[in-house]
Motif scaffolding. Sequence first.
Motif, PDB file in Angstrom:
ATOM      1  N   PHE A 111      11.558  66.916  70.982  1.00  0.00           N
ATOM      2  CA  PHE A 111      12.690  67.712  71.438  1.00  0.00           C
ATOM      3  C   PHE A 111      12.275  68.724  72.497  1.00  0.00           C
ATOM      4  CE2 PHE A 111      14.648  66.326  67.360  1.00  0.00           C
ATOM      5  CZ  PHE A 111      15.716  65.652  67.930  1.00  0.00           C
ATOM      6  N   LEU A 112      11.074  69.243  72.406  1.00  0.00           N
ATOM      7  CA  LEU A 112      10.578  70.152  73.425  1.00  0.00           C
ATOM      8  C   LEU A 112      10.433  69.428  74.762  1.00  0.00           C
ATOM      9  CD1 LEU A 112       9.659  73.072  73.788  1.00  0.00           C
ATOM     10  CD2 LEU A 112       7.353  72.329  73.239  1.00  0.00           C
ATOM     11  N   ARG A 113       9.861  68.221  74.739  1.00  0.00           N
ATOM     12  CA  ARG A 113       9.720  67.425  75.962  1.00  0.00           C
ATOM     13  C   ARG A 113      11.094  67.056  76.531  1.00  0.00           C
ATOM     14  NH1 ARG A 113       5.702  64.853  72.956  1.00  0.00           N
ATOM     15  NH2 ARG A 113       7.088  63.115  72.525  1.00  0.00           N
ATOM     16  N   TRP A 114      12.027  66.684  75.655  1.00  0.00           N
ATOM     17  CA  TRP A 114      13.359  66.313  76.126  1.00  0.00           C
ATOM     18  C   TRP A 114      14.042  67.508  76.794  1.00  0.00           C
ATOM     19  CZ3 TRP A 114      15.755  62.158  77.438  1.00  0.00           C
ATOM     20  CH2 TRP A 114      17.131  62.207  77.664  1.00  0.00           C
ATOM     21  N   GLY A 115      13.937  68.683  76.200  1.00  0.00           N
ATOM     22  CA  GLY A 115      14.519  69.883  76.791  1.00  0.00           C
ATOM     23  C   GLY A 115      13.903  70.201  78.146  1.00  0.00           C
ATOM     24  N   ARG A 116      12.598  70.031  78.261  1.00  0.00           N
ATOM     25  CA  ARG A 116      11.934  70.277  79.542  1.00  0.00           C
ATOM     26  C   ARG A 116      12.358  69.255  80.586  1.00  0.00           C
ATOM     27  NH1 ARG A 116       5.919  71.716  77.309  1.00  0.00           N
ATOM     28  NH2 ARG A 116       6.389  73.858  76.738  1.00  0.00           N
ATOM     29  N   PHE A 117      12.522  68.008  80.153  1.00  0.00           N
ATOM     30  CA  PHE A 117      12.963  66.964  81.071  1.00  0.00           C
ATOM     31  C   PHE A 117      14.354  67.262  81.621  1.00  0.00           C
ATOM     32  CE2 PHE A 117      15.363  62.996  81.685  1.00  0.00           C
ATOM     33  CZ  PHE A 117      14.654  62.477  82.766  1.00  0.00           C
TER      34      PHE A 117
ATOM     35  N   VAL B 230      23.036  67.608  71.936  1.00  0.00           N
ATOM     36  CA  VAL B 230      21.940  67.334  71.006  1.00  0.00           C
ATOM     37  C   VAL B 230      21.321  68.639  70.513  1.00  0.00           C
ATOM     38  CG1 VAL B 230      19.635  66.307  70.829  1.00  0.00           C
ATOM     39  CG2 VAL B 230      21.466  65.047  71.951  1.00  0.00           C
ATOM     40  N   GLY B 231      21.302  69.640  71.356  1.00  0.00           N
ATOM     41  CA  GLY B 231      20.706  70.916  70.969  1.00  0.00           C
ATOM     42  C   GLY B 231      19.196  70.814  70.848  1.00  0.00           C
ATOM     43  N   THR B 232      18.560  70.321  71.902  1.00  0.00           N
ATOM     44  CA  THR B 232      17.118  70.061  71.826  1.00  0.00           C
ATOM     45  C   THR B 232      16.316  71.319  71.496  1.00  0.00           C
ATOM     46  OG1 THR B 232      16.943  70.292  74.229  1.00  0.00           O
ATOM     47  CG2 THR B 232      17.192  68.063  73.353  1.00  0.00           C
ATOM     48  N   GLY B 233      16.713  72.446  72.042  1.00  0.00           N
ATOM     49  CA  GLY B 233      15.976  73.680  71.760  1.00  0.00           C
ATOM     50  C   GLY B 233      16.029  74.053  70.288  1.00  0.00           C
ATOM     51  N   GLN B 234      17.226  73.979  69.692  1.00  0.00           N
ATOM     52  CA  GLN B 234      17.378  74.318  68.279  1.00  0.00           C
ATOM     53  C   GLN B 234      16.627  73.316  67.394  1.00  0.00           C
ATOM     54  OE1 GLN B 234      19.884  73.968  70.439  1.00  0.00           O
ATOM     55  NE2 GLN B 234      21.225  75.732  70.343  1.00  0.00           N
ATOM     56  N   ARG B 235      16.696  72.055  67.769  1.00  0.00           N
ATOM     57  CA  ARG B 235      15.997  71.039  66.969  1.00  0.00           C
ATOM     58  C   ARG B 235      14.488  71.203  67.058  1.00  0.00           C
ATOM     59  NH1 ARG B 235      18.893  65.872  65.623  1.00  0.00           N
ATOM     60  NH2 ARG B 235      21.083  66.399  65.808  1.00  0.00           N
ATOM     61  N   ALA B 236      13.982  71.547  68.225  1.00  0.00           N
ATOM     62  CA  ALA B 236      12.545  71.784  68.369  1.00  0.00           C
ATOM     63  C   ALA B 236      12.118  72.936  67.459  1.00  0.00           C
ATOM     64  CB  ALA B 236      12.193  72.087  69.823  1.00  0.00           C
ATOM     65  N   TRP B 237      12.914  74.016  67.440  1.00  0.00           N
ATOM     66  CA  TRP B 237      12.592  75.162  66.583  1.00  0.00           C
ATOM     67  C   TRP B 237      12.672  74.799  65.102  1.00  0.00           C
ATOM     68  CZ3 TRP B 237      10.086  79.360  67.656  1.00  0.00           C
ATOM     69  CH2 TRP B 237      10.053  79.810  68.975  1.00  0.00           C
ATOM     70  N   LEU B 238      13.694  74.021  64.732  1.00  0.00           N
ATOM     71  CA  LEU B 238      13.844  73.612  63.337  1.00  0.00           C
ATOM     72  C   LEU B 238      12.624  72.826  62.869  1.00  0.00           C
ATOM     73  CD1 LEU B 238      15.429  73.141  60.672  1.00  0.00           C
ATOM     74  CD2 LEU B 238      16.419  71.121  61.786  1.00  0.00           C
ATOM     75  N   HIS B 239      12.229  71.824  63.639  1.00  0.00           N
ATOM     76  CA  HIS B 239      11.091  70.999  63.223  1.00  0.00           C
ATOM     77  C   HIS B 239       9.786  71.796  63.243  1.00  0.00           C
ATOM     78  CE1 HIS B 239      13.093  67.210  62.575  1.00  0.00           C
ATOM     79  NE2 HIS B 239      13.825  67.460  63.629  1.00  0.00           N
TER      80      HIS B 239
END
Length: 178
Positions: A31-37, A79-88
């Motif tokens: 999710f971090l990579r997806w958010g950066r992309f 998708v909320g990639t930032g929130q999902r990255a933090w959750l995981h």
Amino acid sequence: MSETDIATEIHELEFYVQRNVRYHMRRGAFFLRWGRFTAFVGVIFGSATVTSLIAGSSPILVGGSALLVTLASSIDLVVGTGQRAWLHNDLRKRYLDIEAELLSTGQETSHQGLRELKSRIRRIEADEPPTLPALELLARDDVIRSMYSKEDADKYVSKLSWFKRTTAQWFDWDTSNA
């Protein structure tokens, strides 16, 4: 409970915790990579759109760039990639706390201590989103390779196809034959 039973339970618990640490590490990184992309797409193609407007470029280029930025940003927002990255990342840290406790107590862990650790694990599991089976298998394989020799590990790692391994972050694959 005998010492052998407790040692077996400790080993199984360590394996389970390690698998979950690696699973959440993979999900958080994805999710971090997806958010950066998506941020990269927004910056590059957003700049291209503005530059095209200023320079008077083709309307198709301007529209395509704007559409790409809109799609990437929309997917990222939904998708909320930032929130999902933090959750995981948070879930991974909670499992690491349990692993640290297991390592510090080692074989001295009592039956009651194991029950308390399992109770904490259940509370973490309640906060977890649904898991992706193929990704779980990949995390399991990581743990097997880290804990056992290559010869022993090769006997137990899953036989996922390269396509399922590559798309494990995206799809809920059936892994019953792996």
